[in-house]
Design a protein around this motif. Structure first.
Motif, short mmCIF file in Angstrom:
data_model
loop_
_atom_site.label_atom_id
_atom_site.label_comp_id
_atom_site.label_asym_id
_atom_site.label_seq_id
_atom_site.Cartn_x
_atom_site.Cartn_y
_atom_site.Cartn_z
N VAL A 69 0.85 -1.26 0.08
CA VAL A 69 -0.01 0.10 0.04
C VAL A 69 0.82 1.27 -0.16
O VAL A 69 0.68 2.18 -0.59
CB VAL A 69 -1.22 -0.24 1.18
CG1 VAL A 69 -1.85 1.21 1.17
CG2 VAL A 69 -1.85 -1.31 0.92
N THR A 88 -0.22 11.78 2.47
CA THR A 88 0.55 11.02 1.32
C THR A 88 1.87 11.39 1.19
O THR A 88 2.81 10.30 0.94
CB THR A 88 -0.36 11.15 -0.02
OG1 THR A 88 -1.72 10.83 0.32
CG2 THR A 88 0.08 9.87 -0.82
N LEU A 131 1.06 6.90 -6.52
CA LEU A 131 -0.02 8.11 -6.87
C LEU A 131 0.66 9.43 -6.90
O LEU A 131 0.22 10.17 -7.58
CB LEU A 131 -1.17 7.96 -5.75
CG LEU A 131 -2.37 6.96 -5.64
CD1 LEU A 131 -3.00 7.08 -4.47
CD2 LEU A 131 -3.12 7.14 -6.79
N LEU A 190 1.68 2.08 -3.54
CA LEU A 190 0.62 2.74 -4.18
C LEU A 190 0.76 4.00 -3.94
O LEU A 190 0.45 4.70 -4.82
CB LEU A 190 -0.53 1.85 -3.76
CG LEU A 190 -1.09 0.74 -4.43
CD1 LEU A 190 -2.23 0.03 -3.86
CD2 LEU A 190 -1.18 0.88 -5.99
N ALA A 191 1.03 4.46 -2.61
CA ALA A 191 1.16 5.86 -2.23
C ALA A 191 2.12 6.50 -2.94
O ALA A 191 1.93 7.59 -3.60
CB ALA A 191 1.24 6.08 -1.02
#
Lengths: 289, 179
Positions: free
Chosen positions: B124, B172, B131, B127-128
């Protein structure tokens, strides 16, 4: 002609342009004007909600505020984008403090969110604004009653107070094309897409169970309205073959593809060749009136 | 009915005793004050949520136990559990809860709390970073497919700069930049 703000997101255009093209073409025939929203950002997916709640509120509030400017409803073909925009809208509608905080940030780029905008899945707009009767009138090549199982998608249906969507919408839309809606025990079950990053085996198991349930109920095709669900049920059939040695060979189609074909459009127009499990057997089921 | 020979151990229906010194009495309040925690106190542990969960079989802590653990104050165990990250967020538990507890939404809130403390699975975290770097989750790679369908090669209207700008300043940015 009803006009909409089209929020396409990033997954549909990158992974399923066939879904995008079919949606645009069907909408045009139904007399819906879909205008791509300008300068909007990715919704961030449920992962962003998980790790950065405020950041997730901000990026989606920004999209909502852009849509609110011209007063048209926001429509999207992706359950993930739908859920993000609906969730953020719902939260900010009911939480003045957070709305104020968000607006302080939005003000810097000249935006303001009043939460007047409406977010909808594009197929629900077809159902409600165009209606089943008018859709049926456009159908020139109805399906011959072929058995299709619908995977609705969790984030389209739940939580209901947020999504305001009922499964009957998809049932009726599919029946309008002449197909038979297959009932199957695991109709509510998740496709497993969300757990892919942290537990791939589990994701594959869920897709396997879902497809098996459809097959056991004698579905000949599956229907989806979300790129992530589409990926899990279509492309993942190759992963399932590897892990389980099972070949379901169940073609998965996006609803607008089915509708477009029933309206007489060609397989090239809806990019049928891009569906991972060959979906052309559907072509044998369209009758000519 | 089978009889048990071993009468020395505790009855099998009992779970491990809870270490009372580790309980955080404020945890329940903390969750209640989060966006979806209003109804958490209403849980009466009927375990309908667990019955609805398609993956509870493989979890040490079932959904109804996670809610119970919140109410008891087992903060450390809950926020460090793999369960909160494996939840499918399919909302079947929440849909069926007779008490209106927003079980799935609360699991999202738990992830948010865990993230604040840096307890995020590597996948995860990755993924941050993605992004933040790309400004979107998926990038068009096969533009010829789009052109074949008379679509613009790039996604019309999708802007990545503002997205990056916003997330750089929120959590984030910390997660992705904090290596």
């Amino acid at each position: 002609m009803p006009t909409y703000n089209l929020y396409m997101g990033c997954s549909v255009p990158a992974n399923y342009p066939n879904y995008e093209a079919a949606t645009l073409k069907v909408a045009e025939k139904l007399g819906m004007e879909l205008q791509y929203m300008e300068g909007v950002a990715c919704c961030g997916s449920p992962n962003l909600r998980a790790i950065d709640y405020f950041g997730w509120l901000l990026v989606n509030a920004r999209t909502l505020a852009i849509g609110e400017k011209n007063g048209h409803d926001i429509v999207t073909p992706c359950n993930g984008c739908f859920a993000a925009l609906k969730d953020v809208w719902y939260h900010l509608k009911h939480n003045e403090e957070d709305l104020k905080k968000v607006n302080e940030e939005l003000k810097k780029s000249g935006l303001e969110l009043k939460c007047n905008v409406r977010v909808r899945h594009v197929v629900e707009a077809m159902y409600t604004d165009i209606g089943i009767v008018a859709i049926k009138e456009r159908i020139t090549k109805p399906l011959d009653g072929v058995r299709i199982a619908i995977h609705y998608g969790c984030h389209l249906l739940r939580p209901k107070d947020v999504t305001e969507f009922t499964p009957e919408v998809l049932d009726e839309l599919l029946r309008a094309t002449g197909a038979t809606v297959v009932e199957y025990p695991l109709w509510k079950q998740c496709c497993g897409a969300t757990v892919l990053p942290v537990n791939e085996d589990l994701a594959v198991r869920l897709a396997h169970d879902k497809l098996k349930s459809m097959k056991d109920a004698e579905a000949e095709f599956a229907m989806v309205v979300c790129p992530a669900c589409g990926n899990q049920l279509d492309l993942q059939q190759f992963g399932i073959k590897e892990s389980y040695g099972v070949e379901f060979n169940l073609p998965v189609l996006f609803y607008p593809q089915i509708l477009a074909l029933a309206m007489g459009m060609s397989e090239d127009e809806v990019g049928l060749g891009m569906n991972r499990v060959p979906a052309d057997p559907i072509l044998c089921h369209f009758t000519s009136e | 009915m089978a009889e048990t020979d071993d009468k020395t151990g505790p009855p099998v229906t009992l779970i491990e005793p809870i270490d009372m010194t580790k309980l955080d009495p404020n945890f329940r309040k903390e969750i209640q004050n989060m966006p979806d925690g209003d109804e958490v106190n209403a849980c009466f542990a009927c375990s309908t949520c667990t019955a609805a969960c398609p993956i509870a079989n493989q979890w040490k802590y079932k959904p109804h136990q996670l809610i119970r653990m919140i109410l008891l104050g087992m903060r450390e165990e809950v926020l460090s559990s793999r369960e909160i990250w494996e939840c499918l967020t399919c909302f079947q538990c929440q849909e069926r809860c007779p008490q209106g507890v927003r079980v799935t939404d609360i699991i999202f809130d738990l992830r948010d709390l865990a993230s604040e403390e840096g307890k995020i699975p590597d996948a995860v975290k990755f993924l941050a970073k993605e992004l933040l770097e790309k400004g979107q989750l998926y990038v068009v790679t096969a533009d010829w497919e789009r052109e074949d369908l008379d679509l613009e090669p790039e996604v019309p209207g999708l802007s990545t700069d503002e997205f990056k700008e916003i997330l750089k300043r929120t959590r984030t940015g910390k997660i992705a930049g904090g290596e």
